[in-house]
Structure formats: structure tokens, C-alpha cells
Scaffold this active site. Structure first.
Site, PDB file in Angstrom:
ATOM      1  N   ARG A  67      -8.480 -18.490 -18.528  1.00 20.58           N
ATOM      2  CA  ARG A  67      -9.212 -18.452 -19.701  1.00 20.58           C
ATOM      3  C   ARG A  67      -8.134 -17.876 -20.680  1.00 20.58           C
ATOM      4  O   ARG A  67      -8.542 -18.234 -21.793  1.00 20.58           O
ATOM      5  CB  ARG A  67     -10.351 -17.462 -19.558  1.00 20.58           C
ATOM      6  CG  ARG A  67     -11.399 -18.409 -18.381  1.00 20.58           C
ATOM      7  CD  ARG A  67     -12.511 -17.070 -17.583  1.00 20.58           C
ATOM      8  NE  ARG A  67     -13.714 -17.440 -17.219  1.00 20.58           N
ATOM      9  CZ  ARG A  67     -14.207 -17.956 -17.415  1.00 20.58           C
ATOM     10  NH1 ARG A  67     -14.917 -18.658 -18.516  1.00 20.58           N
ATOM     11  NH2 ARG A  67     -15.234 -19.159 -16.605  1.00 20.58           N
ATOM     12  N   ASN A 109     -24.927 -12.947 -30.551  1.00 18.24           N
ATOM     13  CA  ASN A 109     -24.712 -14.500 -29.302  1.00 18.24           C
ATOM     14  C   ASN A 109     -26.448 -14.508 -29.776  1.00 18.24           C
ATOM     15  O   ASN A 109     -27.025 -13.691 -30.118  1.00 18.24           O
ATOM     16  CB  ASN A 109     -24.139 -14.390 -28.369  1.00 18.24           C
ATOM     17  CG  ASN A 109     -24.919 -15.104 -27.077  1.00 18.24           C
ATOM     18  OD1 ASN A 109     -24.613 -16.870 -27.013  1.00 18.24           O
ATOM     19  ND2 ASN A 109     -25.235 -14.588 -26.321  1.00 18.24           N
ATOM     20  N   HIS A 111     -29.895 -15.815 -26.319  1.00 21.25           N
ATOM     21  CA  HIS A 111     -29.800 -15.683 -25.580  1.00 21.25           C
ATOM     22  C   HIS A 111     -31.259 -15.893 -25.195  1.00 21.25           C
ATOM     23  O   HIS A 111     -32.045 -15.723 -25.209  1.00 21.25           O
ATOM     24  CB  HIS A 111     -29.532 -14.249 -24.657  1.00 21.25           C
ATOM     25  CG  HIS A 111     -29.310 -14.853 -23.177  1.00 21.25           C
ATOM     26  ND1 HIS A 111     -28.696 -15.307 -22.896  1.00 21.25           N
ATOM     27  CD2 HIS A 111     -30.559 -14.356 -22.270  1.00 21.25           C
ATOM     28  CE1 HIS A 111     -28.514 -15.513 -20.844  1.00 21.25           C
ATOM     29  NE2 HIS A 111     -29.909 -14.654 -21.715  1.00 21.25           N
ATOM     30  N   SER A 138     -33.691 -13.729 -27.322  1.00 18.33           N
ATOM     31  CA  SER A 138     -32.965 -12.706 -27.686  1.00 18.33           C
ATOM     32  C   SER A 138     -31.170 -12.693 -28.731  1.00 18.33           C
ATOM     33  O   SER A 138     -30.752 -13.510 -28.715  1.00 18.33           O
ATOM     34  CB  SER A 138     -32.378 -11.916 -26.894  1.00 18.33           C
ATOM     35  OG  SER A 138     -33.590 -11.535 -26.411  1.00 18.33           O
ATOM     36  N   ASP A 147     -23.686 -11.233 -22.018  1.00 14.99           N
ATOM     37  CA  ASP A 147     -25.448 -11.084 -22.639  1.00 14.99           C
ATOM     38  C   ASP A 147     -26.088  -9.573 -22.629  1.00 14.99           C
ATOM     39  O   ASP A 147     -26.949  -9.044 -22.486  1.00 14.99           O
ATOM     40  CB  ASP A 147     -26.424 -12.267 -21.574  1.00 14.99           C
ATOM     41  CG  ASP A 147     -26.063 -13.291 -21.786  1.00 14.99           C
ATOM     42  OD1 ASP A 147     -26.244 -14.056 -20.865  1.00 14.99           O
ATOM     43  OD2 ASP A 147     -25.444 -13.588 -22.476  1.00 14.99           O
TER      44      ASP A 147
HETATM   45  C1  GRF Z   1     -30.012 -22.928 -26.626  1.00 11.24           C
HETATM   46  O1  GRF Z   1     -31.599 -22.467 -25.525  1.00 11.24           O
HETATM   47  C2  GRF Z   1     -29.749 -21.270 -27.211  1.00 11.24           C
HETATM   48  O2  GRF Z   1     -30.484 -20.481 -26.970  1.00 11.24           O
HETATM   49  C3  GRF Z   1     -28.646 -21.257 -25.678  1.00 11.24           C
HETATM   50  O3  GRF Z   1     -27.856 -22.450 -25.322  1.00 11.24           O
HETATM   51  C4  GRF Z   1     -29.367 -23.830 -25.343  1.00 11.24           C
HETATM   52  C5  GRF Z   1     -28.612 -24.922 -26.634  1.00 11.24           C
HETATM   53  O4  GRF Z   1     -28.760 -24.159 -28.316  1.00 11.24           O
HETATM   54  N1  GRF Z   1     -27.639 -20.647 -25.830  1.00 11.24           N
HETATM   55  P1  GRF Z   1     -28.286 -25.591 -28.597  1.00 11.24           P
HETATM   56  O5  GRF Z   1     -28.862 -26.386 -29.557  1.00 11.24           O
HETATM   57  O6  GRF Z   1     -26.391 -26.358 -28.842  1.00 11.24           O
HETATM   58  O7  GRF Z   1     -27.482 -24.624 -30.448  1.00 11.24           O
END
Ligand code: GRF
Length: 198
Positions: A67, A109, A111, A138, A147
Site C-alpha cells: 500500500r 471524505n 461516507h 457524513s 471513517d
Molecule cells: C457514494 O455512496 C459515496 O458516499 C461513497 O461512494 C459512493 C459513490 O460515490 N463514498 P461517487 O458517485 O463515486 O461519488
């Protein structure tokens, strides 16, 4: 001074689109300088390019379990754009303390749960399973705890009888698209007053 924002995505990038479009406002304290994906097939890349935002791809797969080697490449791509802060937006890789510590206090971020409940994955299914009356999303500062950072905004929706995770996600996602831009606008202006929707 306009804050330079890099946005990290993995997929469709609907939250990235909302953030980029919100920063088009003439009085906005931030501007997008890079959209960076860990997958060349991420649909959000074309959406960013259509909006004139620079894009880059750093694939995580070639690095396997290393990573930190992957994150070193992410940092290189970011350095080229010189962002002041990062927004993770549908970015599906867990970042190690190696990366997080370099951006502590400058990385957000979104979530899809009412943190601190339901950290991790399958958040809507878990809320339904638990019999919760509400769900939501959030925006938080990213810390080494997954998170787990300070919450800067939340949006709530009722969980309806018969809700499936997909139906619930479909009601929460538009609120994500309202919440994240509002939090970014305040955060970029140095305002950490939490945002609550509705
Ligand atoms: C969303 O539900 C977001 O909360 C999570 O990933 C999903 C897709 O996000 N982190 P996006 O459409 O790629 O912005």
C-alpha cells in the site's frame, strides 16, 4: 487565496461532479486542480475532463499488498498539481497512516452513514438490518482511523418500511451532493461550523 483542491475517485464520481460544479461559483474560496483515480476505467475521469479539470490515474493493482508504494505514487501525482487540500469522493482504497499523516487536517471524505455508526462498507444494509429509523451521510476529516475523523457535516433521511439498500442509497446520494459542496465551501474558507441537512 483560492484553495487548490485535488479530488480522489474510484468510480462514477458523482460526488466529484457536485464538488467541481460547486467550485464554478465566482465567489467560491476553492478551485479543483486535479481529479485522481486509482482505476483507468473510472467513469468520473471523463466527467472531470469534460469540465476542464486535469486528471491522472495511479492504479493500485500493480502494487499488490504494498500500500505504501501505491501511496508514494499517489503523492507524486498530487505533487505535480500542488493542491492545498484533498477531497476523497467515492475513493474505495483504505489509506495508511503513511499517506494520512502527510495530509492530516487537509483531507475530507464523504461516507454514506450517520457516523460514528456503520464505519466501513454496506452501510445502508446495516442500518436497515438494525431497524434504524433514519440513515444518511457524513463528511469528516480523514484520520488514520477508518471513517473516524472529526465530523464536519451530516444529512439525514428516514428509513421507510420496505426500504432496500439500493432504494435508501438512491435517497441518500442526492443529499451527499448537497452536503459535500456545502462543507467544502466552509472548510476552504476556514470555517469548521458543522453542516446539518435538513
Ligand atoms: C457514494 O455512496 C459515496 O458516499 C461513497 O461512494 C459512493 C459513490 O460515490 N463514498 P461517487 O458517485 O463515486 O461519488
Amino acid at each position: 487565496m483560492t484553495r487548490r483542491v485535488a479530488i480522489l475517485i474510484s468510480g462514477g464520481g458523482s460526488n466529484m461532479v457536485s464538488l467541481v460544479d460547486s467550485m464554478a461559483a465566482v465567489d467560491h474560496p476553492a478551485k479543483p486542480v486535479l481529479v485522481l483515480a486509482n482505476d483507468p476505467a473510472a467513469g468520473g475521469l471523463a466527467k472531470a475532463q469534460a469540465r476542464g479539470v486535469a486528471t491522472a490515474v495511479v492504479e493500485h493493482r500493480p502494487f499488490g499488498k504494498d500500500r505504501e508504494a501505491f501511496e508514494a505514487k499517489l503523492l507524486e501525482a498530487l505533487d505535480a498539481a500542488q493542491p492545498d487540500m484533498i477531497c476523497l469522493a467515492g475513493f474505495m482504497r483504505v489509506l495508511t497512516p503513511f499517506f494520512v499523516e502527510k495530509w492530516a487536517g487537509r483531507m475530507l471524505n464523504i461516507h454514506p452513514s450517520l457516523l460514528p455508526k456503520y464505519k466501513g462498507l454496506n452501510t445502508h444494509a446495516r442500518a436497515i438490518e438494525a431497524g434504524d429509523g433514519e440513515a444518511g451521510c457524513s463528511v469528516h476529516e480523514v484520520t488514520a482511523e477508518l471513517d473516524g475523523g472529526p465530523i464536519l457535516g451530516q444529512a439525514r433521511v428516514p428509513i421507510l418500511a420496505g426500504d432496500t439498500p439500493e432504494a435508501l442509497a438512491a435517497r441518500v446520494l442526492p443529499l451527499e451532493h448537497q452536503l459535500y459542496p456545502e462543507v467544502l465551501r466552509r472548510y476552504a474558507a476556514g470555517d469548521r461550523t458543522p453542516v446539518h441537512l435538513p
